[in-house]
Scaffold this motif. Structure first.
Motif, short mmCIF file in Angstrom:
data_model
loop_
_atom_site.label_atom_id
_atom_site.label_comp_id
_atom_site.label_asym_id
_atom_site.label_seq_id
_atom_site.Cartn_x
_atom_site.Cartn_y
_atom_site.Cartn_z
N ASP A 1 0.80 -1.23 0.00
CA ASP A 1 0.00 0.00 0.00
C ASP A 1 0.83 1.28 0.00
O ASP A 1 0.28 2.36 0.20
N PHE A 2 2.15 1.19 -0.21
CA PHE A 2 3.00 2.36 -0.06
C PHE A 2 3.94 2.54 -1.26
O PHE A 2 4.29 1.58 -1.92
N PHE A 3 4.36 3.79 -1.48
CA PHE A 3 5.39 4.09 -2.46
C PHE A 3 6.74 3.68 -1.87
O PHE A 3 6.97 3.86 -0.68
N ARG A 4 7.63 3.17 -2.67
CA ARG A 4 9.00 2.85 -2.23
C ARG A 4 9.90 3.93 -2.80
O ARG A 4 9.88 4.19 -4.01
N VAL A 5 10.68 4.54 -1.93
CA VAL A 5 11.60 5.61 -2.34
C VAL A 5 12.99 5.28 -1.83
O VAL A 5 13.14 4.55 -0.85
N PRO A 6 14.02 5.83 -2.45
CA PRO A 6 15.38 5.58 -1.97
C PRO A 6 15.57 6.16 -0.57
O PRO A 6 14.99 7.17 -0.21
N LYS A 7 16.40 5.49 0.21
CA LYS A 7 16.71 5.94 1.57
C LYS A 7 17.47 7.25 1.51
O LYS A 7 18.42 7.41 0.74
N VAL A 8 17.05 8.22 2.33
CA VAL A 8 17.68 9.53 2.34
C VAL A 8 18.61 9.68 3.53
O VAL A 8 19.70 10.20 3.44
N LEU A 9 18.17 9.23 4.70
CA LEU A 9 18.96 9.36 5.92
C LEU A 9 19.50 8.00 6.35
O LEU A 9 18.85 6.99 6.16
N GLU A 10 20.66 8.02 6.94
CA GLU A 10 21.23 6.77 7.45
C GLU A 10 20.76 6.51 8.85
O GLU A 10 20.48 7.34 9.61
#
Length: 95
Positions: free
Chosen positions: A86-95
């Motif tokens: 149910d969600f968009f997958r986006v690249p990780k921004v914060l470690e």
């Protein structure tokens, strides 16, 4: 009110600014010019003048904000490059 060197140093400390000694005089002059300009504004007679909330007399032309379901959950995810249930997958921004 005149801003002196001690006041300038205190303001620089409070605002966490590192002032260069060679630019201190220029900053003092600029700040004192601003204070003098504001003092001149205080001399203006504003008796009987209504305060402004906007610079023009135009009225808002915004539409009514009515909540409406315009896009279903499935349609929103349909063209997503990556999705996870149910969600968009986006690249990780914060470690």
């Amino acid at each position: 009110m005149i801003i002196d060197k001690d006041t300038l140093e205190k303001m620089a400390h409070l605002s966490r600014l590192d002032l260069d000694k060679d630019k201190e005089e220029k900053m003092l002059k600029s700040m004192n010019d601003i204070v003098e300009w504001v003092a001149k504004l205080e001399e203006v007679d504003t008796d009987g003048v209504e305060p402004l909330t906007h610079m023009t007399g135009e009225q808002s032309v915004w539409r009514e904000d009515n909540a409406a379901k315009t896009l279903s959950h499935e349609d929103a995810l349909k063209n997503a490059p990556k999705k996870d249930a149910d969600f968009f997958r986006v690249p990780k921004v914060l470690e």
